[in-house]
Design a protein around this motif. Structure first.
Motif, short mmCIF file in Angstrom:
data_model
loop_
_atom_site.label_atom_id
_atom_site.label_comp_id
_atom_site.label_asym_id
_atom_site.label_seq_id
_atom_site.Cartn_x
_atom_site.Cartn_y
_atom_site.Cartn_z
N ARG A 19 -3.81 0.77 -3.06
CA ARG A 19 -3.43 -0.58 -2.62
C ARG A 19 -3.42 -1.48 -3.85
O ARG A 19 -4.31 -1.43 -4.70
N GLU A 76 0.85 -1.18 0.00
CA GLU A 76 0.00 0.00 0.00
C GLU A 76 0.89 1.24 0.00
O GLU A 76 1.96 1.24 0.61
N LYS A 78 -4.29 7.49 -1.22
CA LYS A 78 -3.92 6.15 -0.75
C LYS A 78 -4.34 5.12 -1.80
O LYS A 78 -5.48 5.11 -2.26
#
Length: 309
Positions: free
Chosen positions: A193, A116, A191
Motif C-alpha cells: 500500500r 493498493e 500486498k
C-alpha cells in the motif's frame, strides 16, 4: 560385449518403464516455499517490479524427479538464478535455489495516491504436468524479510497458494491427445500500500489553489468582467498543467485516477464560474453569483469526500 550391451539396454528399458509407471500411477506431491530477501524497482509506468528470493522444494528422494531443477518463475521479464542444489534431509529431498528476477506486473492506478496492489510471483513446473507433479505450499517457512523497506510503500500482507493452471495446448507433445494440459503452480502474493498522504497534497495543491481562485471570482463585480475572465483562465491553465504533471509519476494511461477526477472537478467549477461571469454582467443584484458560489462549494467538497474516502 554384445551381451553386456544387451543387458544394459534391458535394464535401462525396465528402469524407464518403472519410472513411467510410477509417474502415471499418481502425481508426486512436492512442497514448495519462497522467501523474499529484497523487493524493489516498483515501476508502474513500466508495469514491473524486481525481487530477490529463495525457492525450495521438498519431495520424495526415491523419485527420479527433481522439482527444483524443473520449476520456473512464470511471467518474468528477466531472471538470474544460481545453480539448483539437492540434499537429502531425513526422508525428504530438499532442493533450493536463489533467484533475482524482474517480474511483469499490471498496476491499477485509479486510486493513486491511495492505491493498493498485490505483487504476484508464480512458481511453475515447466516439464512435468499435474498428472506427474502437484504442489503443496510451505506456508510456515515462506514469507518476506522484515528488514525490507520500500520507501513510499508499506508491505501489508503475504500469502502463498497452490494452483493447477490449465493451458489450451499440448505444446507439441505427440503423446498427449487432448488439446488441454494442466500444470502445477504456487503463487506468492505480496500486498503493498502506498503511503499517499504527502503525495496527495503535493499533486493536488495547485488544483485546490485553482479552485480557491474560482471561488474568489464569484465576488467580482459585474464591471470587472475582464479581470474575472482572466482570473478564471489562469486558474484553468494551472489546473490542466498540474493534472498533466502526474503523468511523470504514473506514465500515460487511459484510466482516470483519483487525481484526474479531482482536477476535472476543478475544471467543471471553473466552467461554472465563466458562465456566471457572463450572467453577472446583466444582473446587478448578483444573487446568481451568491447562489452559484454556495452550490459549487458544497458540491465540490462533497465530491472530494466521496472520491477520497
Amino acid at each position: 560385449m554384445k551381451l553386456c550391451n544387451s543387458i544394459g539396454n534391458s535394464i535401462a528399458s525396465i528402469a524407464a518403464l518403472l519410472v513411467a509407471t510410477s509417474l502415471s500411477a499418481a502425481p508426486m506431491h512436492t512442497t514448495v516455499g519462497a522467501y523474499f530477501t529484497r523487493l524493489g524497482d516498483l515501476n508502474p509506468p513500466n508495469n514491473s517490479f524486481s525481487a530477490d528470493l529463495w525457492v525450495w522444494t521438498l519431495s520424495d528422494p526415491a523419485s527420479p524427479l527433481r522439482p527444483i531443477e524443473t520449476l520456473r518463475l512464470r511471467g518474468a521479464r528477466q531472471v538470474s538464478a544460481e545453480k539448483p542444489e539437492n540434499v537429502v534431509r531425513g526422508n525428504r529431498m530438499y532442493g533450493f535455489r536463489f533467484f533475482t528476477v524482474t517480474m511483469q506486473q499490471p498496476w491499477d492506478m485509479r486510486d493513486f495516491p491511495f492505491d493498493e496492489h498485490t505483487l504476484v510471483v508464480p512458481i511453475s513446473e515447466q516439464f512435468f504436468e499435474a498428472s506427474d507433479i502437484v504442489y503443496d505450499v510451505d506456508r510456515a517457512g515462506s514469507g518476506i524479510d522484515p528488514r525490507i523497506r520500500l520507501g513510499d510503500w508499506e508491505i501489508t500482507g503475504f500469502t502463498m497458494t497452490p494452483e493447477i493452471v490449465p493451458y489450451p495446448s499440448h505444446f507439441g507433445d505427440p503423446l498427449v491427445k487432448e488439446p488441454l494440459t494442466r500444470w502445477a503452480e504456487a503463487e506468492a502474493h505480496i500486498k503493498i500500500r502506498r503511503k499517499g498522504v504527502g503525495t496527495f497534497f503535493k499533486v493536488t495543491l495547485v488544483g485546490y489553489i485553482a479552485f480557491a481562485l474560482t471561488m474568489l471570482s464569484f465576488a467580482f463585480e459585474g464591471t470587472l468582467f475582464g479581470s474575472r475572465i482572466s482570473l478564471l483562465v489562469g486558474a484553468l491553465f494551472a489546473d490542466v498543467v498540474n493534472m498533466r504533471s502526474t503523468e511523470s509519476i504514473l506514465g500515460r494511461s487511459d484510466d482516470f485516477t483519483l487525481i484526474d477526477k479531482i482536477h476535472l472537478a476543478v475544471a467543471a467549477c471553473i466552467v461554472v464560474g465563466v458562465a456566471m461571469a457572463f450572467r453577472s454582467r446583466r444582473d446587478e443584484t448578483r444573487r446568481g453569483d451568491k447562489l452559484a458560489a454556495t452550490i459549487v462549494f458544497v458540491a465540490f467538497a462533497a465530491l472530494n469526500v466521496v472520491l477520497i474516502w
